[in-house]
Design an enzyme around this catalytic site. Structure first.
Site, PDB file in Angstrom:
ATOM      1  N   ASN A  10       0.899  -1.125   0.016  1.00 28.20           N
ATOM      2  CA  ASN A  10      -0.012   0.175   0.182  1.00 28.20           C
ATOM      3  C   ASN A  10       0.880   1.311   0.130  1.00 28.20           C
ATOM      4  OD1 ASN A  10      -1.686   2.233   0.603  1.00 28.20           O
ATOM      5  ND2 ASN A  10      -2.218   1.237   2.603  1.00 28.20           N
ATOM      6  N   TRP A  11       0.924   1.957  -1.003  1.00 28.41           N
ATOM      7  CA  TRP A  11       1.848   2.767  -1.304  1.00 28.41           C
ATOM      8  C   TRP A  11       1.360   4.206  -0.515  1.00 28.41           C
ATOM      9  CZ3 TRP A  11       4.383   3.684  -6.871  1.00 28.41           C
ATOM     10  CH2 TRP A  11       5.198   2.417  -6.929  1.00 28.41           C
ATOM     11  N   LYS A  12       0.087   4.253  -0.145  1.00 23.94           N
ATOM     12  CA  LYS A  12      -0.830   5.509   0.646  1.00 23.94           C
ATOM     13  C   LYS A  12      -0.411   6.802  -0.291  1.00 23.94           C
ATOM     14  CE  LYS A  12       0.099   3.040   4.797  1.00 23.94           C
ATOM     15  NZ  LYS A  12       0.308   2.940   6.233  1.00 23.94           N
ATOM     16  N   HIS A  95      -9.346   0.884   5.799  1.00 28.85           N
ATOM     17  CA  HIS A  95      -7.688   1.052   6.346  1.00 28.85           C
ATOM     18  C   HIS A  95      -8.110   1.991   7.439  1.00 28.85           C
ATOM     19  CE1 HIS A  95      -3.727   2.300   6.850  1.00 28.85           C
ATOM     20  NE2 HIS A  95      -3.244   1.287   6.359  1.00 28.85           N
ATOM     21  N   GLU A  97      -6.367   4.238   8.310  1.00 32.65           N
ATOM     22  CA  GLU A  97      -5.909   5.848   8.169  1.00 32.65           C
ATOM     23  C   GLU A  97      -7.396   6.778   7.641  1.00 32.65           C
ATOM     24  OE1 GLU A  97      -2.531   5.252   5.960  1.00 32.65           O
ATOM     25  OE2 GLU A  97      -1.639   4.715   7.937  1.00 32.65           O
ATOM     26  N   GLU A 165      -4.583  -5.051  11.127  1.00 26.34           N
ATOM     27  CA  GLU A 165      -3.526  -3.998  11.203  1.00 26.34           C
ATOM     28  C   GLU A 165      -3.519  -3.557  12.505  1.00 26.34           C
ATOM     29  OE1 GLU A 165      -1.864  -2.821   6.987  1.00 26.34           O
ATOM     30  OE2 GLU A 165      -3.746  -1.552   7.553  1.00 26.34           O
ATOM     31  N   GLY A 171       3.272   1.857  10.730  1.00 27.29           N
ATOM     32  CA  GLY A 171       4.507   3.003  10.465  1.00 27.29           C
ATOM     33  C   GLY A 171       5.085   3.171  11.666  1.00 27.29           C
ATOM     34  N   SER A 211       4.209  -2.350  10.153  1.00 27.95           N
ATOM     35  CA  SER A 211       5.710  -2.245  10.394  1.00 27.95           C
ATOM     36  C   SER A 211       6.149  -3.799   9.742  1.00 27.95           C
ATOM     37  CB  SER A 211       6.144  -2.159  11.655  1.00 27.95           C
ATOM     38  OG  SER A 211       5.663  -0.730  12.172  1.00 27.95           O
ATOM     39  N   GLY A 232       3.029  -1.103   4.260  1.00 24.29           N
ATOM     40  CA  GLY A 232       3.101   0.216   3.921  1.00 24.29           C
ATOM     41  C   GLY A 232       4.422   0.526   3.481  1.00 24.29           C
ATOM     42  N   GLY A 233       4.955   1.243   4.324  1.00 25.95           N
ATOM     43  CA  GLY A 233       6.408   2.003   4.079  1.00 25.95           C
ATOM     44  C   GLY A 233       7.445   0.849   3.273  1.00 25.95           C
TER      45      GLY A 233
HETATM   46  P1  PGA Z   1       3.297   0.138   7.713  1.00 22.91           P
HETATM   47  O1  PGA Z   1       1.893   0.308   7.190  1.00 22.91           O
HETATM   48  O2  PGA Z   1       4.037  -1.182   6.788  1.00 22.91           O
HETATM   49  O3  PGA Z   1       4.228   1.343   6.926  1.00 22.91           O
HETATM   50  O4  PGA Z   1       3.544   0.082   8.964  1.00 22.91           O
HETATM   51  C1  PGA Z   1       0.938  -0.686   6.942  1.00 22.91           C
HETATM   52  C2  PGA Z   1      -0.468  -0.328   6.402  1.00 22.91           C
HETATM   53  O5  PGA Z   1      -1.104   0.650   6.922  1.00 22.91           O
HETATM   54  O6  PGA Z   1      -0.977  -1.081   5.683  1.00 22.91           O
END
Ligand code: PGA
Length: 258
Positions: A10-12, A95, A97, A165, A171, A211, A232-233
């Site tokens: 997920n590049w967000k 998600h 977020e 998650e 993150g 993470s 994510g990251g």
């Molecule tokens: P992260 O994000 O790997 O940067 O912790 C995970 C996500 O929100 O899907």
């Protein structure tokens, strides 16, 4: 029940056209891991270009969120049908977020997942507790409530994936213990069986997210009831994302192999 692992990135709100070079590196190698399904979800601006670059490869392209309706007067929103039209085959909904930044509750998430199904997309439906909820011992209650409210009628193992998650792990570099992940994933599987029936629950893939990185992917991905990862990251760079995908196939090579 054979569940093919899914590793989805997920590049967000990250990535510009030049970033597609990273995606191309993954597309070029995705076929080398036939036992793993690999997906990247770039921002909406890049989905069509990403789908074009991934054409003919085993890499699946996804979107991040969708509106519940197929079209209409909703400035700035994108429908699941538009995602599909741009070349996505899956979409992330619910998600944390989105839940936090846009006030999306379980009913909204269920409507979005239903929209994804309507458009022929696989819905990656996210659930997870906050740190305060975990500290208060409410983790399983919260996850149970989110599952009850966020999965639309017609949810199947073919059209949906569940991502656990923990909000406090996203993150932050922090992850739950192995035992905590196993506990929640086992709970989710049991809840899904009660909610959707044993057959659907046995086939639904449960991803862990929060993470995930090359150094912990091997450990996390071999845990019971963990059928992949939402990343994510570490999905932004092929050098980080590829070893995670490879770990899901228990091959474990770096970007240079296989
Ligand atoms: P992260 O994000 O790997 O940067 O912790 C995970 C996500 O929100 O899907």
């Amino acid at each position: 029940m054979n569940r093919k692992p899914l590793v989805a990135g997920n590049w967000k709100m990250n990535g510009v056209a030049a970033s597609l070079a990273e995606l191309e590196l993954i597309a070029a190698r995705a076929g080398n891991l036939p036992a793993v399904e690999i997906a990247l979800c770039p921002p909406a601006t890049l989905v069509a270009a990403a789908a074009a670059r991934a054409a003919g490869s085993a890499l699946r392209i996804g979107g991040q969120d969708c509106h519940a309706k197929a079209s209409g007067a909703h400035t700035g929103d994108l429908s699941a049908e538009m995602r599909a039209d741009a070349g996505a085959s899956l979409v992330i909904v619910g998600h944390s977020e989105r839940r936090a930044d846009h006030g999306e509750g379980d009913a909204a998430v269920a409507a979005k997942a239903a929209a994804a199904h309507r458009a022929g997309l696989t819905a990656i439906i996210c659930v997870g507790e906050t740190e305060a909820e975990r500290d208060q011992g409410q983790t399983l209650d919260i996850i149970g409530r989110q599952l009850a409210g966020s999965l639309p009628a017609g949810t199947t193992a073919a059209n949906s994936v569940i991502a656990y998650e923990p909000v406090w792990a996203i993150g932050t570099g922090r992850t739950p213990t192995e035992a905590e992940i196993v506990e929640v994933h086992g709970f989710i599987r049991a809840r899904l069986a009660a909610q959707l029936g044993a057959d659907v629950a046995a086939g639904l893939r449960l991803l862990y997210g929060g993470s995930v990185k090359p150094s912990n992917a091997g450990t996390i991905l071999k845990l019971a009831d963990v059928d992949g990862a939402l990343v994510g990251g570490a999905s932004l760079k092929a050098d980080d994302f590829w070893p995670i995908a490879a770990a899901a196939g228990s091959a474990g090579p770096g970007l240079s192999g296989p």
